[in-house]
Write a protein that holds these residues in place. Structure first.
Motif, PDB file in Angstrom:
ATOM      1  N   LEU A   1     -12.592 -13.092  -0.939  1.00 49.04           N
ATOM      2  CA  LEU A   1     -12.401 -14.107  -1.969  1.00 49.04           C
ATOM      3  C   LEU A   1     -10.944 -14.540  -2.044  1.00 49.04           C
ATOM      4  CD1 LEU A   1     -14.548 -12.463  -4.761  1.00 49.04           C
ATOM      5  CD2 LEU A   1     -15.167 -14.406  -3.355  1.00 49.04           C
ATOM      6  N   PRO A   2     -10.688 -15.747  -2.561  1.00 48.86           N
ATOM      7  CA  PRO A   2      -9.304 -16.149  -2.781  1.00 48.86           C
ATOM      8  C   PRO A   2      -8.661 -15.195  -3.787  1.00 48.86           C
ATOM      9  CG  PRO A   2     -10.775 -18.029  -2.999  1.00 48.86           C
ATOM     10  CD  PRO A   2     -11.633 -16.808  -2.885  1.00 48.86           C
ATOM     11  N   GLY A   3      -7.488 -14.725  -3.481  1.00 50.80           N
ATOM     12  CA  GLY A   3      -6.801 -13.768  -4.332  1.00 50.80           C
ATOM     13  C   GLY A   3      -6.829 -12.360  -3.766  1.00 50.80           C
ATOM     14  N   ASP A   4      -7.698 -12.099  -2.804  1.00 45.92           N
ATOM     15  CA  ASP A   4      -7.703 -10.814  -2.115  1.00 45.92           C
ATOM     16  C   ASP A   4      -6.531 -10.801  -1.131  1.00 45.92           C
ATOM     17  OD1 ASP A   4      -9.951 -10.068  -3.480  1.00 45.92           O
ATOM     18  OD2 ASP A   4     -11.324 -10.450  -1.830  1.00 45.92           O
ATOM     19  N   ILE A   5      -5.763  -9.744  -1.151  1.00 41.66           N
ATOM     20  CA  ILE A   5      -4.571  -9.657  -0.314  1.00 41.66           C
ATOM     21  C   ILE A   5      -4.949  -9.023   1.019  1.00 41.66           C
ATOM     22  CG2 ILE A   5      -2.275  -8.644  -0.102  1.00 41.66           C
ATOM     23  CD1 ILE A   5      -2.177  -8.699  -3.187  1.00 41.66           C
ATOM     24  N   ARG A   6      -4.627  -9.727   2.096  1.00 44.30           N
ATOM     25  CA  ARG A   6      -4.930  -9.236   3.445  1.00 44.30           C
ATOM     26  C   ARG A   6      -3.727  -9.522   4.337  1.00 44.30           C
ATOM     27  NH1 ARG A   6     -10.342  -9.885   6.675  1.00 44.30           N
ATOM     28  NH2 ARG A   6     -10.976  -9.173   4.640  1.00 44.30           N
ATOM     29  N   ILE A   7      -3.162  -8.469   4.895  1.00 40.07           N
ATOM     30  CA  ILE A   7      -2.049  -8.595   5.818  1.00 40.07           C
ATOM     31  C   ILE A   7      -2.464  -7.902   7.111  1.00 40.07           C
ATOM     32  CG2 ILE A   7       0.362  -8.018   6.264  1.00 40.07           C
ATOM     33  CD1 ILE A   7       0.740  -7.929   3.206  1.00 40.07           C
ATOM     34  N   GLU A   8      -2.480  -8.658   8.188  1.00 41.81           N
ATOM     35  CA  GLU A   8      -2.854  -8.105   9.491  1.00 41.81           C
ATOM     36  C   GLU A   8      -1.765  -8.422  10.489  1.00 41.81           C
ATOM     37  OE1 GLU A   8      -6.720  -9.283  10.801  1.00 41.81           O
ATOM     38  OE2 GLU A   8      -7.657  -8.833   8.868  1.00 41.81           O
ATOM     39  N   LYS A   9      -1.241  -7.373  11.120  1.00 47.32           N
ATOM     40  CA  LYS A   9      -0.259  -7.524  12.186  1.00 47.32           C
ATOM     41  C   LYS A   9      -0.759  -6.731  13.388  1.00 47.32           C
ATOM     42  CE  LYS A   9       3.521  -8.476   9.126  1.00 47.32           C
ATOM     43  NZ  LYS A   9       4.905  -8.296   8.818  1.00 47.32           N
ATOM     44  N   GLU A  10       0.045  -6.604  14.421  1.00 45.93           N
ATOM     45  CA  GLU A  10      -0.408  -5.951  15.644  1.00 45.93           C
ATOM     46  C   GLU A  10      -0.893  -4.527  15.404  1.00 45.93           C
ATOM     47  OE1 GLU A  10       2.571  -6.136  18.624  1.00 45.93           O
ATOM     48  OE2 GLU A  10       2.788  -8.293  18.449  1.00 45.93           O
ATOM     49  N   ASN A  11      -0.062  -3.702  14.822  1.00 48.24           N
ATOM     50  CA  ASN A  11      -0.408  -2.294  14.634  1.00 48.24           C
ATOM     51  C   ASN A  11      -0.581  -1.927  13.171  1.00 48.24           C
ATOM     52  OD1 ASN A  11      -0.209  -1.821  17.400  1.00 48.24           O
ATOM     53  ND2 ASN A  11       2.004  -1.531  17.253  1.00 48.24           N
ATOM     54  N   PHE A  12      -0.796  -2.921  12.314  1.00 43.47           N
ATOM     55  CA  PHE A  12      -0.822  -2.650  10.885  1.00 43.47           C
ATOM     56  C   PHE A  12      -1.828  -3.571  10.213  1.00 43.47           C
ATOM     57  CE2 PHE A  12       0.819  -3.627   6.621  1.00 43.47           C
ATOM     58  CZ  PHE A  12       0.816  -2.359   6.083  1.00 43.47           C
ATOM     59  N   LYS A  13      -2.667  -2.993   9.361  1.00 45.51           N
ATOM     60  CA  LYS A  13      -3.591  -3.783   8.550  1.00 45.51           C
ATOM     61  C   LYS A  13      -3.514  -3.273   7.126  1.00 45.51           C
ATOM     62  CE  LYS A  13      -6.931  -4.871  12.097  1.00 45.51           C
ATOM     63  NZ  LYS A  13      -8.337  -4.857  12.492  1.00 45.51           N
ATOM     64  N   PHE A  14      -3.363  -4.207   6.190  1.00 49.80           N
ATOM     65  CA  PHE A  14      -3.333  -3.865   4.774  1.00 49.80           C
ATOM     66  C   PHE A  14      -4.298  -4.791   4.059  1.00 49.80           C
ATOM     67  CE2 PHE A  14      -1.709  -4.546   0.458  1.00 49.80           C
ATOM     68  CZ  PHE A  14      -1.721  -3.242   0.009  1.00 49.80           C
ATOM     69  N   TYR A  15      -5.144  -4.199   3.233  1.00 50.79           N
ATOM     70  CA  TYR A  15      -6.155  -4.984   2.531  1.00 50.79           C
ATOM     71  C   TYR A  15      -6.252  -4.490   1.104  1.00 50.79           C
ATOM     72  CZ  TYR A  15     -10.672  -6.873   1.293  1.00 50.79           C
ATOM     73  OH  TYR A  15     -11.680  -7.517   0.662  1.00 50.79           O
ATOM     74  N   PHE A  16      -6.088  -5.407   0.143  1.00 52.81           N
ATOM     75  CA  PHE A  16      -6.161  -5.064  -1.271  1.00 52.81           C
ATOM     76  C   PHE A  16      -6.999  -6.131  -1.970  1.00 52.81           C
ATOM     77  CE2 PHE A  16      -4.302  -4.746  -5.605  1.00 52.81           C
ATOM     78  CZ  PHE A  16      -4.685  -3.446  -5.852  1.00 52.81           C
ATOM     79  N   PRO A  17      -8.278  -5.856  -2.235  1.00 46.61           N
ATOM     80  CA  PRO A  17      -9.200  -6.867  -2.778  1.00 46.61           C
ATOM     81  C   PRO A  17      -9.066  -7.042  -4.296  1.00 46.61           C
ATOM     82  CG  PRO A  17     -10.366  -4.836  -2.384  1.00 46.61           C
ATOM     83  CD  PRO A  17      -8.959  -4.619  -1.899  1.00 46.61           C
TER      84      PRO A  17
END
Length: 74
Positions: A36-52
Motif C-alpha cells: 500500500l502507499p505509505g509502506d516503506i520499502r528499501i531494496e538495494k543489492e545486498n540489503f532489503k528493508f520493509y516496514f508496512p
C-alpha cells in the motif's frame, strides 16, 4: 476461569479459522497487502528493508472494530 473466558476463546478460534479460509482460497487476490502507499520499502543489492506502516494501521483499525463488535454481541 469462567464461562466468559470460554466464549472469548471460541470466538477467537472462529475468527482465526475464518481468516485462514480467506487466505487459503483468496491468496492470489490478496497480493496488495503490504504494498500500500505509505509502506516503506528499501531494496538495494545486498540489503532489503520493509516496514508496512499503512498496512499495520489498517489491520489495527480492522482488529479494533472486530473486537468492539464482538464485545457488544457478547
Amino acid at each position: 476461569m469462567n464461562s466468559d473466558t470460554g466464549k472469548y476463546i471460541i470466538v477467537t478460534g472462529a475468527i482465526i479459522v475464518f481468516l485462514g479460509l480467506i487466505i487459503y482460497f483468496f491468496h492470489d487476490k490478496l497480493n496488495w497487502i503490504g504494498r500500500l502507499p505509505g509502506d516503506i520499502r528499501i531494496e538495494k543489492e545486498n540489503f532489503k528493508f520493509y516496514f508496512p506502516v499503512t498496512t499495520m494501521i489498517l489491520f489495527s483499525l480492522a482488529i479494533t472494530l472486530i473486537i468492539q463488535v464482538i464485545r457488544k454481541l457478547i
